[in-house]
Design an enzyme around this catalytic site. Structure first.
Site, short mmCIF file in Angstrom:
data_model
loop_
_atom_site.label_atom_id
_atom_site.label_comp_id
_atom_site.label_asym_id
_atom_site.label_seq_id
_atom_site.Cartn_x
_atom_site.Cartn_y
_atom_site.Cartn_z
N LYS A 189 0.85 -1.20 0.00
CA LYS A 189 0.00 0.00 0.00
C LYS A 189 0.88 1.25 0.00
O LYS A 189 1.62 1.50 0.95
CB LYS A 189 -0.89 0.04 1.25
N GLY A 242 7.00 4.64 8.33
CA GLY A 242 6.11 5.76 8.60
C GLY A 242 6.30 6.27 10.01
O GLY A 242 7.40 6.17 10.57
N SER A 243 5.22 6.77 10.59
CA SER A 243 5.33 7.40 11.90
C SER A 243 5.45 6.36 13.01
O SER A 243 4.98 5.23 12.89
CB SER A 243 4.09 8.27 12.15
N THR A 244 6.04 6.78 14.11
CA THR A 244 6.20 5.89 15.26
C THR A 244 4.82 5.50 15.82
O THR A 244 4.61 4.36 16.23
CB THR A 244 7.07 6.57 16.34
N ALA A 245 3.88 6.45 15.76
CA ALA A 245 2.54 6.17 16.30
C ALA A 245 1.90 5.00 15.54
O ALA A 245 1.39 4.05 16.16
CB ALA A 245 1.67 7.41 16.18
N GLY A 247 3.49 2.85 13.73
CA GLY A 247 4.37 1.69 13.96
C GLY A 247 3.90 0.87 15.16
O GLY A 247 3.90 -0.37 15.13
N GLU A 265 10.37 0.85 10.09
CA GLU A 265 11.33 1.94 9.90
C GLU A 265 10.58 3.22 10.22
O GLU A 265 9.69 3.62 9.46
CB GLU A 265 11.85 1.89 8.45
N CYS A 299 13.43 10.68 7.35
CA CYS A 299 13.39 10.11 8.70
C CYS A 299 14.74 10.21 9.39
O CYS A 299 14.81 10.33 10.60
CB CYS A 299 12.90 8.68 8.65
N GLU A 396 10.30 15.09 16.38
CA GLU A 396 10.57 15.05 14.94
C GLU A 396 9.66 16.06 14.24
O GLU A 396 8.45 16.02 14.39
CB GLU A 396 10.27 13.64 14.40
P1 NAP Z 1 1.77 7.59 8.77
O1 NAP Z 1 0.39 7.91 9.19
O2 NAP Z 1 2.58 6.71 9.63
O3 NAP Z 1 1.65 6.99 7.28
C1 NAP Z 1 2.54 6.06 6.72
C2 NAP Z 1 1.76 5.00 5.97
O4 NAP Z 1 0.95 4.27 6.89
C3 NAP Z 1 0.81 5.53 4.91
O5 NAP Z 1 0.77 4.64 3.83
C4 NAP Z 1 -0.51 5.55 5.65
O6 NAP Z 1 -1.65 5.53 4.82
C5 NAP Z 1 -0.41 4.28 6.45
N1 NAP Z 1 -1.30 4.23 7.62
C6 NAP Z 1 -1.81 5.26 8.32
N2 NAP Z 1 -2.59 4.80 9.32
C7 NAP Z 1 -2.61 3.46 9.23
C8 NAP Z 1 -3.25 2.43 9.97
N3 NAP Z 1 -4.03 2.69 11.01
N4 NAP Z 1 -3.03 1.16 9.60
C9 NAP Z 1 -2.22 0.87 8.56
N5 NAP Z 1 -1.61 1.80 7.81
C10 NAP Z 1 -1.77 3.08 8.15
O7 NAP Z 1 2.58 8.90 8.56
P2 NAP Z 1 2.01 10.33 8.13
O8 NAP Z 1 0.78 10.71 8.88
O9 NAP Z 1 1.89 10.28 6.69
O10 NAP Z 1 3.16 11.26 8.68
C11 NAP Z 1 3.15 11.61 10.05
C12 NAP Z 1 4.54 11.67 10.59
O11 NAP Z 1 5.19 10.42 10.37
C13 NAP Z 1 5.47 12.66 9.91
O12 NAP Z 1 5.29 13.92 10.41
C14 NAP Z 1 6.81 12.08 10.23
O13 NAP Z 1 7.20 12.49 11.51
C15 NAP Z 1 6.57 10.60 10.22
N6 NAP Z 1 6.97 9.96 8.97
C16 NAP Z 1 8.07 9.17 8.99
C17 NAP Z 1 8.49 8.58 7.82
C18 NAP Z 1 9.71 7.72 7.78
O14 NAP Z 1 10.32 7.59 6.72
N7 NAP Z 1 10.08 7.08 8.86
C19 NAP Z 1 7.80 8.78 6.64
C20 NAP Z 1 6.64 9.58 6.64
C21 NAP Z 1 6.25 10.14 7.84
P3 NAP Z 1 -2.30 6.92 4.34
O15 NAP Z 1 -1.34 7.52 3.43
O16 NAP Z 1 -3.53 6.56 3.65
O17 NAP Z 1 -2.49 7.74 5.56
#
Ligand code: NAP
Ligand code: MG
Length: 497
Positions: A189, A242-245, A247, A265, A299, A396
């Site tokens: 996804k 993606g985000s730690t939350a 994760g 990651e 990240c 972050e």
């Molecule tokens: P995110 O919510 O963790 O999104 C990452 C991925 O997870 C997206 O494909 C997202 O789908 C999906 N996702 C979201 N909620 C989910 C759930 N409940 N179950 C399964 N998959 C889910 O990150 P974000 O909101 O886009 O960004 C928020 C923060 O995350 C940023 O400000 C940054 O601090 C951090 N971040 C870290 C990285 C990294 O490389 N480690 C990358 C991006 C962001 P959708 O796109 O449909 O929401």
């Protein structure tokens, strides 16, 4: 399954291409079961690019069944079959490099300059995954002459992969490359904000001869489509960036469903440390690459900059001068280094961190404002004289905002650098090799860059200590995430006949 047509897209730099708009299942671009679509926007213009089919739980079911069926054959073919397809895929990505760079610039907002860096690593990495196909070996174990004992490294099955919006194609390759090299099949996804390159690259996978069912791409919301992947009983492994939350949610869902193997990651707040004896000019360039590359949406960004007091004033004067030269704006324009922030939410979030920085007493050296009123553009921003308890030093930000702190002693800076729940990356700038090695051993981070930063290489493993993640991507270490060990023990009977 009904197939859906591509849309023809003309990009601002003259590149034209056909963007697939369907879910990618069984090597076809198909309509979603619900008939629902969602819009995709360009963050540099805020205009809609196209509508895509939106996957939800029913589509994840269909995609997973397809991947499950394909696994039987893909997992047992000779390694050279997988190698040939991956090599061909890398060649096709190389041939279509300009298109892929432009798709990333359009959909994510990053500059063509930054997109070129991504696509370069994608090509190298997919090629190295082709090479890894004939290294997936077990070992023989000497347990005496009564038995033959050996191990096999076997694939896991269908792997669920969920990727973010900051490096859409790069994360596609970090997930799909090692999974396919080791004989797994995938349901991936992409982030809803940046799904275009994942679908286009899937069309190249078809041309490369990757069989139907080996790769599924299901754009859809995290809450529905993502959650369905996390909880599907036929999916044996989940790789998430993606985000730690989220994760944490991934681990909970894996535990509540079928105890999927999990690799994560996640975020970071990486320290980038400058000692008095650092080379001033090159260090400033590495600090810039550390925090402003990819609009700060990295990240492993070197977002906490610690500068020793003897070089502090001189370094900051040069840093300010060089940061103010960075060209920000239209990602397609020649010479632009920093494009747009990728999502409106992220844009607002970065602006609110800038306000917090000011309110808590950090001094603004440069930047701090939105640029223009169309597109999510921000000035590269540097706060100085920060305290370790400032929010902008602890959390972050994921944007072009550096927080600079002053330090006096080596032991002091190591303690301060390690005082974080994160542990993804770190940077050291010094001309003293002894100091560099000593400090690198004492930093709690999955990667340590010395006299460089954000210097990723496809053969070098990447991943986090502490709450920055579990497992490693790239390098031969990535293969461990996608294989499991079977031990075989055969009794040998001695007969005298
Ligand atoms: P995110 O919510 O963790 O999104 C990452 C991925 O997870 C997206 O494909 C997202 O789908 C999906 N996702 C979201 N909620 C989910 C759930 N409940 N179950 C399964 N998959 C889910 O990150 P974000 O909101 O886009 O960004 C928020 C923060 O995350 C940023 O400000 C940054 O601090 C951090 N971040 C870290 C990285 C990294 O490389 N480690 C990358 C991006 C962001 P959708 O796109 O449909 O929401
Ligand atoms: Mg977009």
């Amino acid at each position: 399954m009904t197939t859906v047509p591509s849309v023809h897209i003309k990009l601002p730099n003259g590149v034209e291409y056909d963007q697939p708009t369907g879910l990618f299942i069984d090597n076809q671009f198909v309509a979603s079961s619900s008939g629902k679509t969602f819009p995709v926007y360009s963050p540099s213009t805020e205009e809609k690019i196209c509508d895509l089919q939106e996957a939800d739980r029913d589509d994840v079911e269909i995609a997973t069944q397809s991947a499950y069926k394909a696994f039987k054959k893909w997992s047992t073919v000779e390694p050279k079959v997988r190698a040939t397809a991956l090599l061909k895929l890398a060649d096709l990505i190389e041939e279509e490099k300009e298109t892929l760079k432009a798709i990333e610039a359009l959909d994510n907002g990053k500059s063509l300059f930054c997109a070129g860096f991504d696509v370069g690593i994608v090509i190298d990495y997919i090629r190295s995954c082709a090479g890894y196909t004939n290294t997936i070996d077990g070992r023989t174990i000497n347990t005496g002459d009564t038995h033959l004992s050996y191990t096999r490294r076997e694939p896991l099955g269908v792997c669920g992969q969920i990727i973010p919006w900051n490096f859409p194609l790069l994360m596609w390759s970090w997930k799909i490359g090692p999974a396919l090299a080791t004989g797994n099949t995938v349901v991936l996804k992409p982030a809803s904000a940046t799904p275009l390159s994942a679908l286009y690259a899937a069309s190249l996978a078809v041309k490369a001869g990757i069989p139907p069912g080996v790769i599924q791409i299901v754009p859809g919301s995290g809450r529905k489509c993502g959650d369905a992947i996390l909880r599907h009983p036929l999916i044996k492994k989940i790789a998430f960036t993606g985000s730690t939350a989220i994760g944490r949610d991934v681990m909970i869902a894996a535990a509540e469903s079928n105890l999927k193997k999990v690799t994560l990651e996640l975020g970071g707040k990486s320290p980038n440390i400058v000692f008095n004896d650092a080379d001033l000019d090159t260090t400033v360039q590495h600090l810039i690459a550390g925090i402003f590359f990819n609009s700060g949406e990295v990240c492993c960004a070197g977002s906490r900059i610690y500068v020793q007091e003897g070089i502090y004033d001189k370094l900051l004067a040069k840093f300010k001068e060089e940061v103010e030269k960075l060209k920000v704006g239209n990602p397609f324009e020649e010479g632009v280094f920093q494009g747009a922030q990728t999502t409106p939410d992220q844009f607002e979030s970065v602006l609110s961190y800038i306000e917090k920085g000011k309110a808590e007493g950090a001094k603004l050296l440069t930047g701090g404002n939105r640029i223009g009123n169309k597109g999510y553009f921000l000035e590269p921003t540097v706060f100085i004289d920060c305290d370790d308890d400032h929010t902008i030093v602890k959390e972050e930000i994921f944007g072009p905002v550096a927080a600079v702190c002053k330090f006096k002693y080596i032991d002091e800076v190591i303690e301060r650098a390690n005082n974080s729940e994160y542990g993804l990356a770190s940077g050291i700038h010094t001309t003293d090799i002894n100091k560099a090695l000593d400090v690198s051993q004492r930093l709690e981070a999955g990667i340590c860059w010395i006299n460089t930063y954000n210097d990723l290489h496809h053969q070098v493993p990447f991943g986090g200590y502490k709450e920055s993640g579990i497992g490693r991507e790239m390098g031969s270490e990535a293969l461990d995430n996608y294989t499991q060990i079977k031990a075989v023990r055969i009794k040998i009977t001695r007969k005298n006949e």
